[in-house]
Design a protein around this motif. Structure first.
Motif, PDB file in Angstrom:
ATOM      1  N   ARG A  59       4.781  -2.206   8.732  1.00 50.54           N
ATOM      2  CA  ARG A  59       3.439  -1.745   8.368  1.00 50.54           C
ATOM      3  C   ARG A  59       3.458  -0.272   7.934  1.00 50.54           C
ATOM      4  O   ARG A  59       2.767   0.109   6.988  1.00 50.54           O
ATOM      5  N   ALA A  60       4.233   0.533   8.611  1.00 55.12           N
ATOM      6  CA  ALA A  60       4.355   1.930   8.196  1.00 55.12           C
ATOM      7  C   ALA A  60       4.962   2.012   6.799  1.00 55.12           C
ATOM      8  O   ALA A  60       4.536   2.828   5.963  1.00 55.12           O
ATOM      9  N   VAL A  72      -5.326  -2.675  10.439  1.00 54.16           N
ATOM     10  CA  VAL A  72      -6.018  -3.431   9.394  1.00 54.16           C
ATOM     11  C   VAL A  72      -5.169  -4.619   8.959  1.00 54.16           C
ATOM     12  O   VAL A  72      -3.987  -4.719   9.306  1.00 54.16           O
ATOM     13  N   ALA A  73      -5.768  -5.526   8.197  1.00 51.77           N
ATOM     14  CA  ALA A  73      -5.033  -6.665   7.664  1.00 51.77           C
ATOM     15  C   ALA A  73      -3.879  -6.166   6.801  1.00 51.77           C
ATOM     16  O   ALA A  73      -4.016  -5.179   6.064  1.00 51.77           O
ATOM     17  N   GLU A  74      -2.742  -6.837   6.876  1.00 55.19           N
ATOM     18  CA  GLU A  74      -1.545  -6.368   6.172  1.00 55.19           C
ATOM     19  C   GLU A  74      -1.781  -6.196   4.676  1.00 55.19           C
ATOM     20  O   GLU A  74      -1.268  -5.263   4.058  1.00 55.19           O
ATOM     21  N   GLY A  75      -2.569  -7.055   4.092  1.00 59.29           N
ATOM     22  CA  GLY A  75      -2.828  -6.984   2.669  1.00 59.29           C
ATOM     23  C   GLY A  75      -3.593  -5.742   2.234  1.00 59.29           C
ATOM     24  O   GLY A  75      -3.617  -5.399   1.048  1.00 59.29           O
ATOM     25  N   ALA A  94      -1.320  -1.149   1.856  1.00 62.24           N
ATOM     26  CA  ALA A  94      -0.819  -0.366   0.721  1.00 62.24           C
ATOM     27  C   ALA A  94      -1.923   0.432   0.034  1.00 62.24           C
ATOM     28  O   ALA A  94      -1.642   1.475  -0.573  1.00 62.24           O
ATOM     29  N   SER A  95      -3.155  -0.031   0.134  1.00 62.50           N
ATOM     30  CA  SER A  95      -4.256   0.660  -0.530  1.00 62.50           C
ATOM     31  C   SER A  95      -4.856   1.775   0.315  1.00 62.50           C
ATOM     32  O   SER A  95      -5.711   2.534  -0.159  1.00 62.50           O
ATOM     33  N   LEU A  96      -4.423   1.912   1.559  1.00 65.35           N
ATOM     34  CA  LEU A  96      -4.932   2.994   2.414  1.00 65.35           C
ATOM     35  C   LEU A  96      -4.423   4.341   1.897  1.00 65.35           C
ATOM     36  O   LEU A  96      -3.246   4.493   1.602  1.00 65.35           O
ATOM     37  N   PRO A  97      -5.282   5.324   1.782  1.00 64.76           N
ATOM     38  CA  PRO A  97      -4.825   6.634   1.280  1.00 64.76           C
ATOM     39  C   PRO A  97      -3.973   7.348   2.320  1.00 64.76           C
ATOM     40  O   PRO A  97      -4.135   7.159   3.523  1.00 64.76           O
ATOM     41  N   LEU A  98      -3.064   8.175   1.840  1.00 65.81           N
ATOM     42  CA  LEU A  98      -2.294   9.056   2.718  1.00 65.81           C
ATOM     43  C   LEU A  98      -2.936  10.439   2.760  1.00 65.81           C
ATOM     44  O   LEU A  98      -2.877  11.134   3.771  1.00 65.81           O
ATOM     45  N   ARG A 119       2.452   1.343   4.178  1.00 65.22           N
ATOM     46  CA  ARG A 119       1.536   2.480   3.989  1.00 65.22           C
ATOM     47  C   ARG A 119       2.086   3.440   2.935  1.00 65.22           C
ATOM     48  O   ARG A 119       1.322   4.066   2.195  1.00 65.22           O
ATOM     49  N   PHE A 120       3.403   3.561   2.873  1.00 63.42           N
ATOM     50  CA  PHE A 120       4.031   4.458   1.898  1.00 63.42           C
ATOM     51  C   PHE A 120       4.447   3.744   0.611  1.00 63.42           C
ATOM     52  O   PHE A 120       4.956   4.394  -0.304  1.00 63.42           O
ATOM     53  N   SER A 121       4.253   2.435   0.535  1.00 58.98           N
ATOM     54  CA  SER A 121       4.861   1.650  -0.540  1.00 58.98           C
ATOM     55  C   SER A 121       4.410   2.050  -1.935  1.00 58.98           C
ATOM     56  O   SER A 121       5.180   1.936  -2.894  1.00 58.98           O
TER      57      SER A 121
END
Length: 234
Positions: free
Chosen positions: A58-59, A223-226, A229-233, A62-64
């Motif tokens: 999951r981490a 959050v849901a895995e899908g 990737a769209s979560l902001p850093l 987040r960076f993908s």
């Protein structure tokens, strides 16, 4: 002459520091069985458990979609496994190991639970809890050595040329490191902050100094895995 506020975030109280320049993201490794048992791990090389591997995935997600120029890790397997997951999404960002990121060696406390340490080392454990940068675990890494190690790592990271770096380390080491990055006095920070497994903490590094941008972000674990990737850093 008018002051350019965009060039100096320290010209007046209350102004936010600029977030341009290099970004360094610190990730604590995923969970291990010893984490779940509340055992001190320190320099003992304990691998991720099944939950920890899912957290690492999951981490990594987040960076993908972010640009990551370098991934740097502690050589201990629980951190290196987490770092490899993150690097797998970034071609050319092979994981680099440095012993400067190794977890604090807790000596006689390693492998013991918190309850066992309280029972057998009550006085020194409570003293260490109050100020871990001036008290040593019996047989473990000296507080002075840890402080100097954090200083070396701070200089190394500031000197790196990459603009976006992910650093994977350990709870105690990162708690000791962050005050050095911010040039704070040598004071206890350990029990005054949270650094959860696979949390993300971000610093900006510009004009020869570090600025804390956010700390202990674990949104990607909730959050849901899908959606990860769209979560902001930033």
């Amino acid at each position: 002459m008018p002051v350019n506020m965009a060039e100096d975030g320290n010209v007046a109280p209350g102004l936010s520091a600029p977030i341009g320049g290099k970004k360094i993201f610190f990730v604590r490794h995923g969970k291990t069985e010893w984490n779940n048992q509340l055992r001190y791990q320190g320099a003992t090389d304990i691998p991720l458990n099944a939950e920890g591997r899912l957290q690492a995935r999951r981490a990594a997600l987040r960076f993908s979609l972010a640009k990551v120029d370098a991934v740097i890790s502690s050589p201990l397997s629980r951190a290196y496994e987490t770092a490899e997951e993150i690097a797998s999404f970034h071609k050319g960002a092979a994981v680099e190991k440095t012993s400067l990121l190794t977890e604090v060696d807790f000596g006689e406390w390693e492998g013991r639970t918190v309850a066992e340490i309280r029972e057998n080392y009550a006085e020194i454990f409570e003293a260490w809890r109050v100020n871990q940068l001036n008290v040593d675990a019996p047989g473990g890494e000296k507080a002075d050595d840890l402080y100097e190690r954090c200083g070396e790592l701070s200089k190394l990271l500031l000197a790196r040329p990459e603009r976006s770096i992910v650093v994977v380390g350990h709870g105690a080491m990162l708690r000791a490191l962050f005050p050095r990055l911010l040039a704070l006095p040598r004071v206890s920070y350990f029990w005054r902050t949270r650094i959860d497994n696979c949390s993300i903490t971000a610093f900006g590094a510009d004009a020869g100094r570090f600025v804390l941008l956010f700390q202990n972000d674990t949104t990607h674990l909730k959050v849901a895995e899908g959606r990860i990737a769209s979560l902001p850093l930033l």
